[in-house]
Motif scaffolding. Structure first.
Motif, mmCIF file in Angstrom:
data_model
loop_
_atom_site.group_PDB
_atom_site.id
_atom_site.type_symbol
_atom_site.label_atom_id
_atom_site.label_comp_id
_atom_site.label_asym_id
_atom_site.label_seq_id
_atom_site.Cartn_x
_atom_site.Cartn_y
_atom_site.Cartn_z
ATOM 1 N N GLY A 50 8.866 -7.986 -1.518
ATOM 2 C CA GLY A 50 7.974 -8.257 -0.393
ATOM 3 C C GLY A 50 8.394 -7.518 0.867
ATOM 4 O O GLY A 50 7.542 -7.073 1.653
ATOM 5 N N ASP A 51 9.714 -7.381 1.074
ATOM 6 C CA ASP A 51 10.208 -6.645 2.237
ATOM 7 C C ASP A 51 9.820 -5.171 2.151
ATOM 8 O O ASP A 51 9.451 -4.553 3.155
ATOM 9 C CB ASP A 51 11.730 -6.761 2.328
ATOM 10 N N VAL A 52 9.908 -4.615 0.955
ATOM 11 C CA VAL A 52 9.552 -3.206 0.750
ATOM 12 C C VAL A 52 8.088 -2.973 1.095
ATOM 13 O O VAL A 52 7.737 -2.049 1.839
ATOM 14 C CB VAL A 52 9.826 -2.772 -0.707
ATOM 15 N N ILE A 53 7.224 -3.836 0.559
ATOM 16 C CA ILE A 53 5.785 -3.708 0.821
ATOM 17 C C ILE A 53 5.498 -3.836 2.306
ATOM 18 O O ILE A 53 4.712 -3.067 2.877
ATOM 19 C CB ILE A 53 5.000 -4.765 0.024
ATOM 20 N N SER A 54 6.142 -4.786 2.954
ATOM 21 C CA SER A 54 5.933 -5.008 4.381
ATOM 22 C C SER A 54 6.348 -3.795 5.215
ATOM 23 O O SER A 54 5.635 -3.383 6.141
ATOM 24 C CB SER A 54 6.710 -6.248 4.839
ATOM 25 N N VAL B 128 5.989 9.181 3.198
ATOM 26 C CA VAL B 128 6.004 7.800 3.694
ATOM 27 C C VAL B 128 7.289 7.104 3.282
ATOM 28 O O VAL B 128 7.929 6.412 4.088
ATOM 29 C CB VAL B 128 4.772 7.026 3.165
ATOM 30 N N PHE B 129 7.696 7.276 2.033
ATOM 31 C CA PHE B 129 8.947 6.656 1.572
ATOM 32 C C PHE B 129 10.153 7.290 2.265
ATOM 33 O O PHE B 129 11.096 6.582 2.647
ATOM 34 C CB PHE B 129 9.069 6.784 0.052
ATOM 35 N N LYS B 130 10.116 8.606 2.403
ATOM 36 C CA LYS B 130 11.261 9.287 3.012
ATOM 37 C C LYS B 130 11.426 8.899 4.478
ATOM 38 O O LYS B 130 12.553 8.717 4.966
ATOM 39 C CB LYS B 130 11.078 10.803 2.889
ATOM 40 N N MET B 131 10.322 8.746 5.202
ATOM 41 C CA MET B 131 10.384 8.365 6.616
ATOM 42 C C MET B 131 10.936 6.957 6.815
ATOM 43 O O MET B 131 11.462 6.633 7.873
ATOM 44 C CB MET B 131 8.987 8.470 7.237
ATOM 45 N N ASN B 132 10.797 6.138 5.778
ATOM 46 C CA ASN B 132 11.264 4.744 5.868
ATOM 47 C C ASN B 132 12.504 4.488 5.016
ATOM 48 O O ASN B 132 12.856 3.336 4.755
ATOM 49 C CB ASN B 132 10.137 3.798 5.428
ATOM 50 N N GLU B 133 13.153 5.564 4.597
ATOM 51 C CA GLU B 133 14.247 5.441 3.629
ATOM 52 C C GLU B 133 15.354 4.506 4.110
ATOM 53 O O GLU B 133 15.809 3.622 3.365
ATOM 54 C CB GLU B 133 14.827 6.823 3.313
ATOM 55 N N GLU B 134 15.814 4.657 5.336
ATOM 56 C CA GLU B 134 16.927 3.850 5.826
ATOM 57 C C GLU B 134 16.575 2.363 5.865
ATOM 58 O O GLU B 134 17.385 1.505 5.507
ATOM 59 C CB GLU B 134 17.361 4.328 7.218
ATOM 60 N N LYS B 135 15.363 2.048 6.296
ATOM 61 C CA LYS B 135 14.926 0.649 6.316
ATOM 62 C C LYS B 135 14.785 0.098 4.906
ATOM 63 O O LYS B 135 15.160 -1.046 4.628
ATOM 64 C CB LYS B 135 13.582 0.525 7.049
ATOM 65 N N LEU C 253 9.713 10.700 -6.971
ATOM 66 C CA LEU C 253 10.537 9.916 -6.053
ATOM 67 C C LEU C 253 11.988 9.907 -6.509
ATOM 68 O O LEU C 253 12.915 10.024 -5.694
ATOM 69 C CB LEU C 253 9.998 8.488 -5.961
ATOM 70 N N THR C 254 12.204 9.794 -7.805
ATOM 71 C CA THR C 254 13.560 9.815 -8.363
ATOM 72 C C THR C 254 14.230 11.154 -8.099
ATOM 73 O O THR C 254 15.424 11.224 -7.796
ATOM 74 C CB THR C 254 13.518 9.535 -9.877
ATOM 75 N N LYS C 255 13.429 12.222 -8.195
ATOM 76 C CA LYS C 255 13.972 13.565 -7.990
ATOM 77 C C LYS C 255 14.228 13.865 -6.518
ATOM 78 O O LYS C 255 15.273 14.417 -6.158
ATOM 79 C CB LYS C 255 12.991 14.601 -8.568
ATOM 80 N N LYS C 256 13.283 13.486 -5.663
ATOM 81 C CA LYS C 256 13.370 13.845 -4.250
ATOM 82 C C LYS C 256 14.216 12.856 -3.441
ATOM 83 O O LYS C 256 14.861 13.246 -2.466
ATOM 84 C CB LYS C 256 11.962 13.910 -3.642
#
Length: 394
Positions: free
Chosen positions: A328-332, A313-320, A252-255
């Motif tokens: 808690g916001d991240v998990i949600s 999954v993380f990349k698709m939600n990166e902006e949010k 994740l740190t690299k990408k």
């Protein structure tokens, strides 16, 4: 199942499985949440936009099915078995074998037709080969031999059965519980190092729904734990799972360096979401039809696929995620996204085209790099617990 059906029968069965979802006029006008069953009997909740996405995906699945049938007609029913590129073949590789391998990889990433999924998985994963190395009655003999035995593993399995996809029309019945129990108990005796670990119940349950027979589900579970996934992922201390989480954090740190830095500033631990992903193989997180598309690739390309999907999954939600202020916001955000990821093509396109290439060799090196730190941490934890509970074996 497949020996008595010709290709035309299979195609008809396949097409009849994939129904078009039609929300009521009231639902369409009000844009309210609607409930419907997916191809594998799970109740899904979503709005009309989600239903439209599912219908588009199912239309793509129909078109993809036509490609598979055309290939079977031109190349033969089991053409995909002629795709293995071994070291002995590299110097004298047949062009047809290489073409088949490239074609198959692309096809699998686009999805295996549901009616072909059982036999394609069983063949390409190595489950058929593993089963062929033991007597034909192995599974039946195993289930009979352990029928009345009670172990810590069987007790935990019995505890988890009613919590495994509750409400499912078959899994959450006495028949479904009994079938799932036999598969899990049999494997717990096959591999005493693993025994049983929570998470396997969800994996085995989904395998049962796809493979349709206990014995095939058992062998798919065996090849998954013994050949596809990293060692020690499901042992008592979950050391393999801890290693995977550390590897994922590095990836994740690299990408996604900007996102990783932001999550670090929030003191967000990736294990809060990734533990379930790696243990349940996304079966509790993604809609079942999307999960099985991930598994299509997993059984052919190996465990690196889990990293591709997790990063996607993380990349698709990166902006949010970049504007989230609390853990808690991240998990949600992550959970809301995965539960409504009805378009597997969108997920897998990001996973393989936007995340970038990751070789099995590179990931293996990352695992070896992380193993010493994980084992030291687990040893320190064990010593600490032993000092608190000196008379108990931990």
């Amino acid at each position: 199942m497949f020996g008595t059906q010709n290709r035309k029968d299979l195609a008809f069965e396949y097409q009849s499985q994939i129904q078009i979802l039609r929300p009521s006029i009231h639902s369409r006008r009000a844009n309210i949440t609607v409930k419907f069953q997916d191809l594998y009997g799970f109740t899904v909740e979503g709005n009309v936009d989600d239903v439209n996405v599912l219908n588009e995906v199912r239309e793509k699945v129909r078109e993809q099915g036509k490609v598979w049938w055309a290939l079977e007609a031109s190349k033969g029913v089991n053409w995909y078995l002629q795709t293995q590129v071994t070291s002995t073949l590299k110097t004298s590789l047949k062009l047809s074998t290489l073409v088949n391998a490239i074609t198959l990889k692309k096809l699998i990433r686009k999805g295996i037709p549901p009616v072909l999924r059982p036999k394609v998985w069983f063949s390409l994963s190595g489950a058929a080969k593993k089963k062929s190395t033991v007597p034909e009655s192995y599974y039946q003999d195993m289930t009979m031999a352990v029928l009345d035995k009670v172990t810590p593993a069987t007790k935990q399995i019995d505890h988890d059965l009613p919590r495994t996809f509750p409400g499912h029309p078959w899994l959450d019945t006495s028949e479904g519980h009994a079938a799932l129990r036999r598969v899990l108990v049999a494997y717990s005796f096959r591999d005493s190092d693993v025994g049983y670990c929570q998470g396997l119940n969800y994996v085995a349950a989904l395998l049962l729904l796809v493979l349709k027979t206990e014995e095939d589900a058992f062998w798919m579970l065996a090849v998954l734990l013994e050949n596809v996934l990293v060692n020690d992922c499901y042992t008592n201390n979950l050391s393999g799972c801890h290693v995977e989480q550390r590897v994922f954090k590095d990836l994740l740190t690299k990408k996604c360096p900007r996102l990783a830095a932001h999550l670090d500033s929030l003191e967000f631990d990736v294990s809060l979401v990734c533990t379930e992903w790696f243990l349940c193989l996304f079966s509790k997180s993604l809609p079942s039809e999307t999960t099985l598309r991930v598994w299509d690739v997993l059984f052919y390309e190996g465990a690196k696929v889990l990293f591709h999907v997790a990063l996607a999954v993380f990349k698709m939600n990166e902006e949010k995620l970049l504007v989230a202020h609390h853990v808690g916001d991240v998990i949600s955000i992550i959970q809301r996204s995965t539960h409504h990821l009805f378009d597997p093509d969108e997920l897998l396109t990001v996973a393989f085209d936007k995340v970038g290439s990751m070789t099995t060799t590179t990931i293996s090196k990352q695992r070896k790099k992380q193993e010493p730190a994980v084992m030291a941490e687990l040893d320190q934890r064990s010593r600490r617990l032993n000092s608190v509970f000196p008379d108990e074996k931990l």
